[in-house]
Design a protein around this motif. Structure first.
Motif, PDB file in Angstrom:
ATOM      1  N   ASN A  26       0.807  -1.217   0.000  1.00  0.00           N
ATOM      2  CA  ASN A  26       0.000   0.000   0.000  1.00  0.00           C
ATOM      3  C   ASN A  26       0.847   1.277   0.000  1.00  0.00           C
ATOM      4  OD1 ASN A  26      -2.473  -1.354   0.069  1.00  0.00           O
ATOM      5  ND2 ASN A  26      -2.246  -1.709   2.261  1.00  0.00           N
ATOM      6  N   SER A  27       2.150   1.144  -0.121  1.00  0.00           N
ATOM      7  CA  SER A  27       3.011   2.315   0.022  1.00  0.00           C
ATOM      8  C   SER A  27       2.941   3.277  -1.157  1.00  0.00           C
ATOM      9  CB  SER A  27       4.461   1.880   0.252  1.00  0.00           C
ATOM     10  OG  SER A  27       4.968   1.266  -0.915  1.00  0.00           O
ATOM     11  N   ASP A  28       2.376   2.865  -2.278  1.00  0.00           N
ATOM     12  CA  ASP A  28       2.299   3.781  -3.414  1.00  0.00           C
ATOM     13  C   ASP A  28       0.872   4.266  -3.675  1.00  0.00           C
ATOM     14  OD1 ASP A  28       1.279   1.418  -4.371  1.00  0.00           O
ATOM     15  OD2 ASP A  28       2.301   1.535  -6.305  1.00  0.00           O
ATOM     16  N   GLU A  29      -0.011   4.151  -2.665  1.00  0.00           N
ATOM     17  CA  GLU A  29      -1.390   4.626  -2.790  1.00  0.00           C
ATOM     18  C   GLU A  29      -1.498   6.077  -2.323  1.00  0.00           C
ATOM     19  OE1 GLU A  29      -4.271   2.916  -3.842  1.00  0.00           O
ATOM     20  OE2 GLU A  29      -2.909   1.345  -4.503  1.00  0.00           O
ATOM     21  N   VAL A  30      -2.228   6.874  -3.069  1.00  0.00           N
ATOM     22  CA  VAL A  30      -2.478   8.262  -2.708  1.00  0.00           C
ATOM     23  C   VAL A  30      -3.982   8.458  -2.565  1.00  0.00           C
ATOM     24  CG1 VAL A  30      -2.521   9.045  -5.108  1.00  0.00           C
ATOM     25  CG2 VAL A  30      -1.958  10.659  -3.323  1.00  0.00           C
ATOM     26  N   ASP A  31      -4.396   9.272  -1.609  1.00  0.00           N
ATOM     27  CA  ASP A  31      -5.812   9.585  -1.397  1.00  0.00           C
ATOM     28  C   ASP A  31      -5.888  10.978  -0.777  1.00  0.00           C
ATOM     29  OD1 ASP A  31      -8.518   9.647  -1.077  1.00  0.00           O
ATOM     30  OD2 ASP A  31      -8.617   8.020   0.383  1.00  0.00           O
ATOM     31  N   ILE A  32      -6.125  11.984  -1.612  1.00  0.00           N
ATOM     32  CA  ILE A  32      -6.125  13.375  -1.161  1.00  0.00           C
ATOM     33  C   ILE A  32      -7.406  14.054  -1.629  1.00  0.00           C
ATOM     34  CG2 ILE A  32      -4.952  15.607  -1.336  1.00  0.00           C
ATOM     35  CD1 ILE A  32      -2.377  14.036  -1.876  1.00  0.00           C
ATOM     36  N   ARG A  33      -7.994  14.833  -0.733  1.00  0.00           N
ATOM     37  CA  ARG A  33      -9.168  15.657  -1.066  1.00  0.00           C
ATOM     38  C   ARG A  33      -8.820  17.109  -0.794  1.00  0.00           C
ATOM     39  NH1 ARG A  33     -13.767  12.542  -1.689  1.00  0.00           N
ATOM     40  NH2 ARG A  33     -13.509  10.403  -1.002  1.00  0.00           N
ATOM     41  N   VAL A  34      -9.147  17.979  -1.758  1.00  0.00           N
ATOM     42  CA  VAL A  34      -8.880  19.407  -1.631  1.00  0.00           C
ATOM     43  C   VAL A  34     -10.151  20.160  -1.993  1.00  0.00           C
ATOM     44  CG1 VAL A  34      -7.523  21.353  -2.510  1.00  0.00           C
ATOM     45  CG2 VAL A  34      -6.454  19.107  -2.271  1.00  0.00           C
ATOM     46  N   ASN A  35     -10.502  21.153  -1.173  1.00  0.00           N
ATOM     47  CA  ASN A  35     -11.624  22.047  -1.459  1.00  0.00           C
ATOM     48  C   ASN A  35     -11.150  23.486  -1.302  1.00  0.00           C
ATOM     49  OD1 ASN A  35     -13.954  20.179  -1.800  1.00  0.00           O
ATOM     50  ND2 ASN A  35     -13.272  19.541   0.225  1.00  0.00           N
ATOM     51  N   VAL A  36     -11.494  24.323  -2.269  1.00  0.00           N
ATOM     52  CA  VAL A  36     -11.119  25.738  -2.243  1.00  0.00           C
ATOM     53  C   VAL A  36     -12.367  26.548  -2.544  1.00  0.00           C
ATOM     54  CG1 VAL A  36      -9.655  27.526  -3.257  1.00  0.00           C
ATOM     55  CG2 VAL A  36      -8.801  25.179  -3.081  1.00  0.00           C
ATOM     56  N   LYS A  37     -12.600  27.570  -1.745  1.00  0.00           N
ATOM     57  CA  LYS A  37     -13.745  28.456  -1.970  1.00  0.00           C
ATOM     58  C   LYS A  37     -13.259  29.895  -2.113  1.00  0.00           C
ATOM     59  CE  LYS A  37     -17.247  25.602  -0.999  1.00  0.00           C
ATOM     60  NZ  LYS A  37     -18.300  25.249  -1.844  1.00  0.00           N
ATOM     61  N   ASP A  38     -13.846  30.606  -3.019  1.00  0.00           N
ATOM     62  CA  ASP A  38     -13.706  32.047  -3.229  1.00  0.00           C
ATOM     63  C   ASP A  38     -12.278  32.563  -3.030  1.00  0.00           C
ATOM     64  OD1 ASP A  38     -16.400  31.960  -3.799  1.00  0.00           O
ATOM     65  OD2 ASP A  38     -16.984  32.354  -1.744  1.00  0.00           O
ATOM     66  N   GLY A  39     -12.033  33.363  -2.004  1.00  0.00           N
ATOM     67  CA  GLY A  39     -10.729  33.989  -1.791  1.00  0.00           C
ATOM     68  C   GLY A  39      -9.597  33.024  -1.543  1.00  0.00           C
ATOM     69  N   GLY A  40      -9.895  31.761  -1.274  1.00  0.00           N
ATOM     70  CA  GLY A  40      -8.844  30.756  -1.144  1.00  0.00           C
ATOM     71  C   GLY A  40      -8.047  30.605  -2.433  1.00  0.00           C
ATOM     72  N   MET A  41      -8.618  31.035  -3.554  1.00  0.00           N
ATOM     73  CA  MET A  41      -7.904  31.002  -4.833  1.00  0.00           C
ATOM     74  C   MET A  41      -6.679  31.904  -4.806  1.00  0.00           C
ATOM     75  SD  MET A  41      -9.215  28.821  -6.873  1.00  0.00           S
ATOM     76  CE  MET A  41      -8.403  29.338  -8.367  1.00  0.00           C
ATOM     77  N   ALA A  42      -6.692  32.943  -3.981  1.00  0.00           N
ATOM     78  CA  ALA A  42      -5.527  33.830  -3.876  1.00  0.00           C
ATOM     79  C   ALA A  42      -4.307  33.059  -3.396  1.00  0.00           C
ATOM     80  CB  ALA A  42      -5.829  35.002  -2.948  1.00  0.00           C
ATOM     81  N   VAL A  43      -4.517  32.116  -2.496  1.00  0.00           N
ATOM     82  CA  VAL A  43      -3.406  31.289  -2.014  1.00  0.00           C
ATOM     83  C   VAL A  43      -2.904  30.377  -3.133  1.00  0.00           C
ATOM     84  CG1 VAL A  43      -2.721  29.511  -0.367  1.00  0.00           C
ATOM     85  CG2 VAL A  43      -4.209  31.378   0.368  1.00  0.00           C
ATOM     86  N   LEU A  44      -3.823  29.742  -3.866  1.00  0.00           N
ATOM     87  CA  LEU A  44      -3.410  28.861  -4.961  1.00  0.00           C
ATOM     88  C   LEU A  44      -2.651  29.613  -6.049  1.00  0.00           C
ATOM     89  CD1 LEU A  44      -6.328  26.358  -5.606  1.00  0.00           C
ATOM     90  CD2 LEU A  44      -4.214  25.998  -4.360  1.00  0.00           C
TER      91      LEU A  44
END
Length: 188
Positions: A26-44
């Motif tokens: 299982n060492s090469d499994e990835v499972d990531i969730r990301v949520n961005v709303k409105d002004g959070g786009m400034a960080v991205l």
């Protein structure tokens, strides 16, 4: 403007750092969730050298999962009434709207539209598999088109003038086949 970024999940750093030493089933499994709303786009956009989010309504949700070498993606990116600065453009991208969906192996751009100054515009449409596929039916529909019209560029010591371009990508985002037509005018 206000906004948020949330992220959760697992990324096999041991595999990335020392594959032989920490390897297991299982060492090469990835499972990531990301949520961005409105002004959070400034960080991205602060992570990119050429874009700065000024304002707008944004909703990004992504789930990245599966094998680290060839992950699957599900999610969406929806934007409206956005203003984005780009230093190589004379004017900011204004009234940006976008609707991009990703399900399994296919990214679908239902529409990305932006005005740039009085006459400039950007339009993106189409669908493309993320990874190469042997499905003839999917390959026939696989094409993303980027249409740039009347963009006024101002790249110091490089080029100042207008740009019209039509770019197409087909096959997959992993190994795209790209075609283009580019016209620089009224420039120096």
């Amino acid at each position: 403007s206000s906004g948020c970024i949330t992220a959760s999940g697992s990324l096999p750093l041991a595999t990335v750092l020392d594959k032989d030493k920490y390897s297991n089933e299982n060492s090469d499994e990835v499972d990531i969730r990301v949520n961005v709303k409105d002004g959070g786009m400034a960080v991205l956009t602060s992570l990119t050298p050429n874009l700065r989010w000024k304002q707008g309504i944004a909703d990004l949700s992504a789930h990245i999962y599966g094998k680290l070498k060839k992950p699957e993606f599900d999610g969406f990116f929806v934007v409206s009434k956005a203003i984005i600065d780009c230093p190589i453009l004379k004017y900011p991208l204004n009234l940006v709207s976008a609707d991009v969906r990703c399900e399994g192996n296919v990214m679908t751009v239902k529409g990305v539209d932006a005005r740039v100054g009085r006459k400039g515009r950007i339009r993106v449409r189409g669908a493309l598999p993320l990874h190469h596929t042997s499905s003839d039916e999917l390959l026939k529909k696989s094409r993303i088109t980027l249409d740039l019209q009347g963009l006024e560029l101002k790249s110091r010591n490089t080029y100042t003038g207008q740009l019209d371009a039509l770019l197409t990508a087909r096959d997959s985002t992993e190994s795209p086949v790209i075609g283009w037509s580019v016209l620089f005018r009224k420039g120096s």
